[in-house]
Design a protein around this motif. Structure first.
Motif, PDB file in Angstrom:
ATOM      1  N   ALA A  73       0.792  -1.115   0.102  1.00 26.66           N
ATOM      2  CA  ALA A  73       0.041  -0.012   0.106  1.00 26.66           C
ATOM      3  C   ALA A  73       0.929   1.341  -0.232  1.00 26.66           C
ATOM      4  CB  ALA A  73      -0.954  -0.096   1.289  1.00 26.66           C
ATOM      5  N   LEU A  74       1.803   1.246   0.997  1.00 21.38           N
ATOM      6  CA  LEU A  74       2.767   2.466   0.890  1.00 21.38           C
ATOM      7  C   LEU A  74       3.556   2.689  -0.401  1.00 21.38           C
ATOM      8  CD1 LEU A  74       2.066   2.970   3.770  1.00 21.38           C
ATOM      9  CD2 LEU A  74       4.250   3.557   4.455  1.00 21.38           C
ATOM     10  N   ARG A 144      -6.925 -11.032   1.580  1.00 19.63           N
ATOM     11  CA  ARG A 144      -5.918 -11.848   1.014  1.00 19.63           C
ATOM     12  C   ARG A 144      -4.756 -10.984   0.489  1.00 19.63           C
ATOM     13  NH1 ARG A 144     -10.769 -14.035  -1.365  1.00 19.63           N
ATOM     14  NH2 ARG A 144     -10.307 -12.968  -3.235  1.00 19.63           N
ATOM     15  N   ASN A 145      -5.020  -9.847  -0.047  1.00 25.83           N
ATOM     16  CA  ASN A 145      -3.710  -9.150  -0.626  1.00 25.83           C
ATOM     17  C   ASN A 145      -4.343  -7.587  -0.469  1.00 25.83           C
ATOM     18  OD1 ASN A 145      -5.356  -8.787  -3.158  1.00 25.83           O
ATOM     19  ND2 ASN A 145      -4.473 -11.118  -3.588  1.00 25.83           N
ATOM     20  N   LEU A 146      -3.325  -6.601  -0.947  1.00 21.80           N
ATOM     21  CA  LEU A 146      -3.580  -5.277  -1.221  1.00 21.80           C
ATOM     22  C   LEU A 146      -4.983  -5.178  -2.101  1.00 21.80           C
ATOM     23  CD1 LEU A 146      -3.044  -2.323  -1.050  1.00 21.80           C
ATOM     24  CD2 LEU A 146      -1.711  -2.569  -3.129  1.00 21.80           C
ATOM     25  N   PHE A 147      -5.255  -5.607  -2.895  1.00 20.35           N
ATOM     26  CA  PHE A 147      -6.319  -5.226  -3.767  1.00 20.35           C
ATOM     27  C   PHE A 147      -7.479  -5.825  -3.449  1.00 20.35           C
ATOM     28  CE2 PHE A 147      -2.508  -4.933  -6.775  1.00 20.35           C
ATOM     29  CZ  PHE A 147      -2.699  -3.724  -7.057  1.00 20.35           C
ATOM     30  N   HIS A 148      -7.527  -7.094  -2.958  1.00 17.94           N
ATOM     31  CA  HIS A 148      -8.521  -7.756  -2.179  1.00 17.94           C
ATOM     32  C   HIS A 148      -8.948  -6.751  -0.877  1.00 17.94           C
ATOM     33  CE1 HIS A 148     -10.897 -10.533   0.587  1.00 17.94           C
ATOM     34  NE2 HIS A 148     -11.571 -10.635  -0.579  1.00 17.94           N
ATOM     35  N   GLY A 149      -7.989  -6.125  -0.439  1.00 19.45           N
ATOM     36  CA  GLY A 149      -8.243  -5.333   0.681  1.00 19.45           C
ATOM     37  C   GLY A 149      -9.115  -4.251   0.386  1.00 19.45           C
TER      38      GLY A 149
END
Length: 290
Positions: A73-74, A144-149
Motif C-alpha cells: 500500500a505504501l 488476501r492481498n492489497l487489492f482484495h483489501g
C-alpha cells in the motif's frame, strides 16, 4: 531559466518527477520501522513491550519479511506522494512564496506541500496501510492481498472506508512538511560550512529535520492512526479520538510508537532530501548543458 538568487529555476514538474523516484527508494529501505510504529500505536500492549520486542515477535512468527506487511500500500502510493509533495512545494515557491530568505515563506510552501499530499495521496494510503496491518494481526485475517483489501473495504465501508481521518492527516502532513523544509534549509546551510561532502550534509540536515517534526507532531500521528484502524467507529471524530486517548492513556498515550517512528522518520527524511537533492542537481546540470 534563473531565479533571483542566480540559481537555475526548477520547474514543479522536474521537482515532482525527482520526488517520485526518491519516494520509491526511500520507502523500500525504511518500511520495517513504519510497520513497527503502526503496530505499537494500534496495540497498547505491544507498545508497552517496546520496539525491539515487537520486531523479535514478528520475525519469530514470519521471518524478516513479516515486517513488510502493508508495504504494498505504501509502495503504491509513495511515488505519487513525493511527486505531489515536491511538485506542490516548488509550485508554491515559484508562484506564491518566492522569497527563499524568509522562513515564513519556506514554512508556507511546506504547509501547501503537506496539505496537498495529504488530501490527494496520504489519506487513502495511510487508511489502507493501517487497516491492512490491523487485519494481518487479527486472529482471522480477512484480506488476501492489497487489492482484495481495497475492494473489500470499499464494498463494505464505502468511500470513507478508504478515506478515513482526512483532518488528522492534513494536520499531520502540513505540520510535518512545514517544519521539515524550514529546519532542513537552516541545518543544510550550517552543515555545508563544516562538511565538504554535499550529499552527506543533505543526509544529516534531513535527519535533523525529521527528528524535529516527530517531536512536534507525534500526538497527531497517534490520533490519525487510531482514526484509520479497524476500530475507528468507536470515535465520533478527530477531537473525540484525541479526548479518549488522553482519558484512557494519559499524555504519554500520544507518544506511542515514538521510538520506531523517530528511527523511521530520521532515516526517511535524511534519505529523501539527500536522494532528492542529488538527483535534482544532476538533472539541473544535465538540462543546463543542453
Amino acid at each position: 531559466k534563473m531565479s533571483k538568487d542566480n540559481k537555475p529555476k526548477v520547474s514543479p514538474f522536474l521537482s515532482a518527477l525527482v520526488g517520485g523516484i526518491t519516494g520509491a527508494i526511500e520507502i523500500s529501505i525504511t518500511y520495517p520501522t513504519e510497520y513497527t510504529k503502526t503496530v505499537m500505536q494500534l496495540y497498547p500492549e505491544m507498545n508497552k513491550k517496546g520496539a525491539i520486542a515487537v520486531v523479535r515477535e514478528n520475525m519469530a512468527r514470519g521471518g524478516y519479511f513479516s515486517l513488510y506487511k502493508g508495504y504494498s500500500a505504501l509502495l503504491m502510493f509513495s511515488v505519487p506522494k513525493n511527486y505531489v509533495r515536491f511538485g506542490a512545494f516548488q509550485y508554491a515557491r515559484n508562484n506564491f512564496f518566492p522569497d527563499t530568505k524568509k522562513k515564513s515563506h519556506t514554512f508556507a510552501c511546506g504547509l501547501v506541500a503537506g496539505a496537498s499530499e495529504a488530501l490527494i495521496v496520504v489519506t487513502p494510503q495511510e487508511t489502507l496501510k493501517t487497516k491492512l496491518i490491523h487485519d494481518k494481526l487479527s486472529e482471522t485475517p480477512k484480506y488476501r492481498n492489497l487489492f482484495h483489501g481495497i475492494y473489500s473495504i470499499a464494498k463494505s465501508q464505502g468511500f470513507f472506508g478508504v478515506y478515513a481521518g482526512p483532518l488528522a492527516t492534513v494536520l499531520k502532513q502540513s505540520s510535518n512538511q512545514g517544519v521539515r523544509f524550514v529546519v532542513f534549509e537552516d541545518a543544510q546551510k550550517s552543515l555545508n560550512k563544516i562538511i565538504p561532502i554535499t550529499v552527506l550534509a543533505d543526509l544529516l540536515a534531513g535527519a535533523i529535520a525529521g527528528t524535529a517534526s516527530v517531536i512536534i507532531n507525534n500526538p497527531v500521528d497517534v490520533v490519525k492512526t487510531n482514526m484509520q484502524g479497524l476500530n475507528a467507529e468507536q470515535y465520533k471524530g478527530t477531537l473525540d479520538c484525541f479526548k479518549k486517548t488522553l482519558q484512557n492513556e494519559g499524555p504519554m498515550g500520544f507518544y506511542k510508537g515514538v521510538g520506531p517512528r523517530l528511527a523511521r522518520v530520521t532515516l526517511d527524511v535524511g534519505l529523501t532530501f539527500a536522494i532528492f537533492n542529488s538527483l535534482k542537481r544532476f538533472l539541473v546540470n544535465l538540462v543546463s548543458k543542453d
